[in-house]
Design an enzyme around this catalytic site. Sequence first.
Site, short mmCIF file in Angstrom:
data_model
loop_
_atom_site.label_atom_id
_atom_site.label_comp_id
_atom_site.label_asym_id
_atom_site.label_seq_id
_atom_site.Cartn_x
_atom_site.Cartn_y
_atom_site.Cartn_z
N CYS A 123 0.83 -1.22 0.00
CA CYS A 123 0.00 0.00 0.00
C CYS A 123 0.85 1.26 0.00
O CYS A 123 0.34 2.36 -0.23
CB CYS A 123 -0.96 -0.01 1.18
SG CYS A 123 -2.10 -1.40 1.08
N HIS A 266 -3.65 6.88 2.81
CA HIS A 266 -4.06 5.56 2.37
C HIS A 266 -5.39 5.21 3.02
O HIS A 266 -5.57 5.38 4.23
CB HIS A 266 -2.99 4.54 2.77
CG HIS A 266 -3.41 3.13 2.50
ND1 HIS A 266 -3.93 2.74 1.29
CD2 HIS A 266 -3.43 2.02 3.30
CE1 HIS A 266 -4.23 1.45 1.34
NE2 HIS A 266 -3.94 1.00 2.54
N ASN A 296 -10.23 -0.38 0.00
CA ASN A 296 -8.76 -0.26 0.04
C ASN A 296 -8.20 -0.69 -1.32
O ASN A 296 -8.26 -1.87 -1.66
CB ASN A 296 -8.24 -1.15 1.17
CG ASN A 296 -6.72 -1.14 1.28
OD1 ASN A 296 -6.02 -0.68 0.38
ND2 ASN A 296 -6.21 -1.67 2.37
N1 COA Z 1 -18.93 -9.84 7.98
C1 COA Z 1 -19.47 -10.19 9.14
N2 COA Z 1 -18.76 -10.64 10.20
C2 COA Z 1 -17.43 -10.69 10.03
C3 COA Z 1 -16.81 -10.33 8.83
C4 COA Z 1 -17.60 -9.87 7.78
N3 COA Z 1 -17.10 -9.49 6.61
N4 COA Z 1 -15.46 -10.49 8.98
C5 COA Z 1 -15.26 -10.95 10.23
N5 COA Z 1 -16.45 -11.08 10.86
C6 COA Z 1 -16.71 -11.52 12.23
C7 COA Z 1 -15.60 -12.35 12.81
O1 COA Z 1 -15.74 -13.71 12.44
C8 COA Z 1 -15.79 -12.15 14.29
O2 COA Z 1 -16.85 -12.99 14.72
P1 COA Z 1 -16.81 -13.70 16.19
O3 COA Z 1 -16.81 -12.54 17.16
O4 COA Z 1 -18.04 -14.49 16.19
O5 COA Z 1 -15.53 -14.47 16.20
C9 COA Z 1 -16.29 -10.72 14.39
O6 COA Z 1 -16.76 -10.38 13.09
C10 COA Z 1 -15.23 -9.74 14.81
O7 COA Z 1 -14.06 -9.96 14.03
P2 COA Z 1 -12.77 -9.09 14.22
O8 COA Z 1 -11.75 -9.54 13.22
O9 COA Z 1 -12.40 -9.10 15.67
O10 COA Z 1 -13.33 -7.66 13.83
P3 COA Z 1 -12.64 -6.26 13.94
O11 COA Z 1 -13.47 -5.39 14.79
O12 COA Z 1 -11.18 -6.37 14.23
O13 COA Z 1 -12.78 -5.73 12.43
C11 COA Z 1 -11.41 -5.48 10.49
C12 COA Z 1 -12.16 -6.45 11.39
C13 COA Z 1 -10.71 -6.29 9.40
C14 COA Z 1 -12.43 -4.55 9.83
C15 COA Z 1 -10.42 -4.63 11.34
O14 COA Z 1 -9.65 -5.49 12.15
C16 COA Z 1 -9.48 -3.83 10.47
O15 COA Z 1 -9.90 -2.94 9.76
N6 COA Z 1 -8.15 -4.09 10.55
C17 COA Z 1 -7.18 -3.38 9.77
C18 COA Z 1 -7.25 -3.89 8.34
C19 COA Z 1 -6.40 -3.10 7.39
O16 COA Z 1 -6.33 -1.91 7.49
N7 COA Z 1 -5.80 -3.83 6.43
C20 COA Z 1 -5.07 -3.28 5.35
C21 COA Z 1 -3.77 -2.69 5.76
S1 COA Z 1 -3.04 -1.91 4.40
#
Ligand code: COA
Length: 339
Positions: A123, A266, A296
């Site tokens: 990125c 970003h 993204n």
């Molecule tokens: N739809 C519905 N539920 C989802 C899901 C989706 N697309 N993806 C994950 N879940 C569920 C998980 O299974 C989990 O369920 P559980 O509680 O029953 O286990 C729950 O949602 C929470 O998951 P979690 O991963 O803890 O969520 P989060 O609050 O951390 O949000 C992201 C997930 C990916 C949105 C967040 O962690 C994030 O944005 N991280 C940074 C990502 C990023 O910037 N990446 C690129 C870098 S360049």
Amino acid sequence: MSGRGRSPVCVGVEIAGSGSSLPARRVTNGDLVAMMDTSDEWIVQRTGIRERRIYDREKEGTADLAADAARKAIADAGLLPTDIDLVVVGTMTPDSPTPSVACVVADRIGAGKVGAFDVNGACCGFVFAINTAHDLINGGAYRNVVVAGADTITRFCDFSTAGRNVAVLFGDAAAAVVLRVSSDTSRGLLAQAMHSDGGGAKNLFVPGRKQDFPSNVEYDPKRINQIYMDGQAVFKFAVGTFSKLIEQTLERSGLKADEVDHYVCHQSNYRILDSARERFGLSPERLHVNIDRYGNTVGASVPLVFDELRKSGRVQPGQKVMFLAFGAGLTWGSSLWQL
Ligand code: COA
């Protein structure tokens, strides 16, 4: 003539044009609900994303989008393709290992036999590429350089429930700028930073072989060539890094946060951008968000925001703009410009 020797005079560098290219296929959160167990509410609340563009693998690729963006940026700068003497593309998704995307772009746009190479900073690809290109012009060797960010990342996403934590985040795009030598030596880079931490790769990577799975991730042959991401670890890294990166870049330039007109960031998660806004007291006008429409888009993300700001007249000559990115690698970097 391209790539001639170093000029004895110090030159300025201006961002003379910009352009972007998006695949036609628009995929809303509602469309994703039909492919996997997710909901519009979950995606919007956790990320701010409402829709993204996804490329048609049969008909287009990274180089097609990048060439289209480059052509638009060259026209916007009022130049001809034959004026361009270097093409640099920030990408982690070239259509094939070789040729580079930049080589294909240089040929497609009709730039002739000019220098062309890709920069893989994930990125951060565009930010690393623009820092590099700036100094190649500033050193006197090049005059008109196309710098693009282009990625078709969705080919590494699993659009089933198993991959829902990653697939909902990403989209495909390309965007480009033209850097031009300027007689005004006050124009160009005021400060920059480029960093990496390969030790953090285990939180965000695309395994190509069994050996690429780190010890904390169980090997699964179905996950070869798919993005693995520990969302919470990456979230923490991003929030912390963003603040430190802004502080470091401001310190290197001697500027205060409110002296920078635009923070072109970003777009990976609305909540990450919001935490930077809060930390530095930045209004939405100074930290623009378009993740709701594109998700993204990896290397394209930063120049896509810039092109949008420029086309709407919000970015003007004389302003100061800080480009900021972080991503897989791990990588993070900035580029602070006097326009
Ligand atoms: N739809 C519905 N539920 C989802 C899901 C989706 N697309 N993806 C994950 N879940 C569920 C998980 O299974 C989990 O369920 P559980 O509680 O029953 O286990 C729950 O949602 C929470 O998951 P979690 O991963 O803890 O969520 P989060 O609050 O951390 O949000 C992201 C997930 C990916 C949105 C967040 O962690 C994030 O944005 N991280 C940074 C990502 C990023 O910037 N990446 C690129 C870098 S360049």
